[in-house]
Design a protein around this motif. Structure first.
Motif, PDB file in Angstrom:
ATOM      1  N   ASN A   1       0.891  -1.116   0.005  1.00  0.00           N
ATOM      2  CA  ASN A   1      -0.181  -0.137  -0.262  1.00  0.00           C
ATOM      3  C   ASN A   1       0.763   1.312   0.047  1.00  0.00           C
ATOM      4  N   ASP A   2       2.119   1.052  -0.339  1.00  0.00           N
ATOM      5  CA  ASP A   2       3.122   2.244  -0.529  1.00  0.00           C
ATOM      6  C   ASP A   2       3.588   2.930   0.796  1.00  0.00           C
TER       7      ASP A   2
ATOM      8  N   SER B   1       4.640   5.580   8.089  1.00  0.00           N
ATOM      9  CA  SER B   1       4.956   6.894   7.485  1.00  0.00           C
ATOM     10  C   SER B   1       6.090   6.753   6.515  1.00  0.00           C
ATOM     11  N   VAL B   2       6.471   5.655   6.576  1.00  0.00           N
ATOM     12  CA  VAL B   2       7.769   5.452   5.483  1.00  0.00           C
ATOM     13  C   VAL B   2       7.620   5.153   4.023  1.00  0.00           C
ATOM     14  N   PRO B   3       7.710   5.893   3.202  1.00  0.00           N
ATOM     15  CA  PRO B   3       7.539   5.412   1.896  1.00  0.00           C
ATOM     16  C   PRO B   3       8.367   4.134   1.426  1.00  0.00           C
ATOM     17  N   ARG B   4       7.755   3.341   0.475  1.00  0.00           N
ATOM     18  CA  ARG B   4       8.348   2.330   0.053  1.00  0.00           C
ATOM     19  C   ARG B   4       9.908   2.467  -0.309  1.00  0.00           C
ATOM     20  N   SER B   5       9.979   3.486  -1.278  1.00  0.00           N
ATOM     21  CA  SER B   5      11.438   3.785  -1.877  1.00  0.00           C
ATOM     22  C   SER B   5      12.400   4.222  -0.770  1.00  0.00           C
TER      23      SER B   5
ATOM     24  N   PRO C   1       2.079  12.741   0.560  1.00  0.00           N
ATOM     25  CA  PRO C   1       1.889  13.613  -0.580  1.00  0.00           C
ATOM     26  C   PRO C   1       0.775  13.369  -1.763  1.00  0.00           C
ATOM     27  N   ASP C   2       0.139  12.132  -1.547  1.00  0.00           N
ATOM     28  CA  ASP C   2      -0.709  11.718  -2.486  1.00  0.00           C
ATOM     29  C   ASP C   2      -2.296  11.766  -2.166  1.00  0.00           C
TER      30      ASP C   2
END
Length: 324
Positions: free
Chosen positions: A181-182, A186-190, A260-261
Motif C-alpha cells: 500500500n506504498d 509513515s515510511v515510503p516504500r522507496s 503527498p498523495d
C-alpha cells in the motif's frame, strides 16, 4: 470472468467496506472534541483496511474454511472474506465476552479455529505459523493450504525471508501474499526497500512470483487461482504482491502529514472503480448495487448491535483463557 464470480467479488468488497465504515463510526464515538485513543466504546489503536478489499476478496475466493489464513495487524478484510463470524468478530473488536477471544485480543489479535484464521500486531509474524499449518496439511496428505499475508514493509524482515526459504525447501502448500500500500506506517516504500517489486524476491527462493498492479480484484483473483492450484497440487509455494491502496490512515487518528498523495487517493478507490467496470459490462445495475449495499448494511448493523449488547469481561476473570 463469469458474471456470478464477478458479482460475488463485488459483494464481498461491499461487505468489507460497509463493516470498516461502521467500525470507523463506532471507534470515533466518544473520542471528541480532542481525540483520545483510550476513550470511547473501542479503546486502543484501530487499523482499517478500506482500499485493500480487492486483495482479500480475490485471494479468499479460492479458499474454503478448511484452509488457513494468517493476516496482519490490518486484518478485517481477510477475516470477512475468509468467513469469520461477523458477530463474534465485532464483539471482539469491542472487547466483549462474546468475541472470538472473549474480549481479550481486540482487533489486532483475532483468532478463529472454526475458519483457521488468525492475525497479529507483530510485523511478519503470520508467516512462520503459516508454515506450521502448511506442514501439518502436507503430512496429513490432504489438499488444504495456508495463506500468509503481510505488508510490503514486512518483506524486509528476517521472518519473511526465512519462511520463503523453508517453504520452498520443503515444498509446502502455502501462498505468500504481500499487500503493497506504498507506506510502512509513515515510511515510503522507496526509502526502505531496494527493489521495486517484492515479487522478484521469489526467484531467490525458487518459487513463482507475481505482482498485480492497479489494485484489480479480477487480476488478484487470476493470480491467486494459479498460486492456490499449485499449492494444492503439491508443487510448493508461490508469492503474490498486490499494489493496493491504504485509503485511510495507518491507524485512526493518523493525521497523514507525511502523504503527498492524499489529494488523489479518493479517485483510486477500488470499490467505485470496480462497480463502474461491472456496470459497463452489463453485469451490475442499480437494483443489484442497492441489493448488495442493503444486504451488507443489514449484516453489519446486526453484528454491531450484537457487540454492543455483549457484556464486558468481569475483572475477576482476568486470568481466564491464559496459560501459566
Amino acid at each position: 470472468m463469469e458474471p456470478k464470480i464477478a458479482l460475488d467479488l463485488y459483494r464481498t468488497m461491499v461487505l468489507i467496506r460497509t463493516f470498516e465504515e461502521a467500525i470507523l463510526r463506532e471507534y470515533h464515538a466518544g473520542k471528541k472534541p480532542v481525540f483520545d485513543i483510550g476513550a470511547g466504546q473501542i479503546p486502543g489503536e484501530m487499523h482499517l483496511s478500506a482500499g485493500q478489499e480487492p486483495v482479500a476478496a480475490g485471494v479468499c475466493a479460492h479458499l474454503t474454511t478448511d484452509d488457513a489464513v494468517t493476516a496482519t495487524h490490518r486484518p478485517h478484510h481477510f477475516a470477512i472474506a475468509h468467513g469469520v463470524d461477523l458477530r463474534k468478530m465485532a464483539a471482539e473488536i469491542f472487547g466483549r465476552v462474546d468475541g472470538l477471544g472473549h474480549g481479550r485480543g481486540g482487533h489486532m489479535h483475532l483468532f478463529d479455529p472454526d475458519t483457521h484464521f488468525s492475525c497479529s500486531g507483530i510485523i511478519a509474524e503470520g508467516y512462520p505459523p503459516a508454515l506450521g499449518q502448511a506442514l501439518a496439511f502436507q503430512r496429513q496428505g490432504n489438499a488444504r493450504i495456508a495463506v500468509a499475508v503481510t505488508g510490503e514493509g514486512a518483506a524486509n524482515q528476517g521472518a519473511f525471508h526465512e519462511s520463503l526459504n523453508l517453504a520452498s525447501l520443503w515444498k509446502l502448500p502455502v501462498v505468500f501474499v504481500v499487500e503493497d500500500n506504498d507506506w510502512g506506517i509513515s515510511v515510503p516504500r522507496s526509502a526502505s526497500t531496494c527493489v521495486t517489486s517484492n515479487a522478484v524476491r521469489a526467484a531467490g527462493y525458487d518459487m513463482p512470483g507475481e505482482r498485480v498492479e492497479d489494485n484489480s480484484v479480477e487480476a488478484v483473483h487470476a493470480a491467486a487461482e494459479r498460486a492456490v492450484a499449485r499449492a494444492r497440487a503439491g508443487e510448493g509455494p508461490s508469492l503474490i504482491e498486490v499494489h493496493t491502496l491504504r485509503l485511510w490512515g495507518h491507524f485512526e487518528g493518523d493525521a497523514q502529514g507525511y502523504r503527498p498523495d492524499l489529494e488523489g487517493v479518493p479517485g483510486r478507490d477500488p470499490l467505485p472503480t470496480y462497480e463502474a467496470e461491472l456496470r459497463r459490462a452489463g453485469v451490475l445495475d442499480d437494483a443489484g448495487a442497492r441489493e448488495a449495499a442493503d444486504a451488507a448494511a443489514q449484516r453489519v448493523e446486526d453484528a454491531i448491535a450484537f457487540a454492543k449488547q455483549s457484556a464486558e469481561p468481569a475483572p475477576e476473570t482476568a486470568r481466564d483463557y491464559v496459560f501459566a
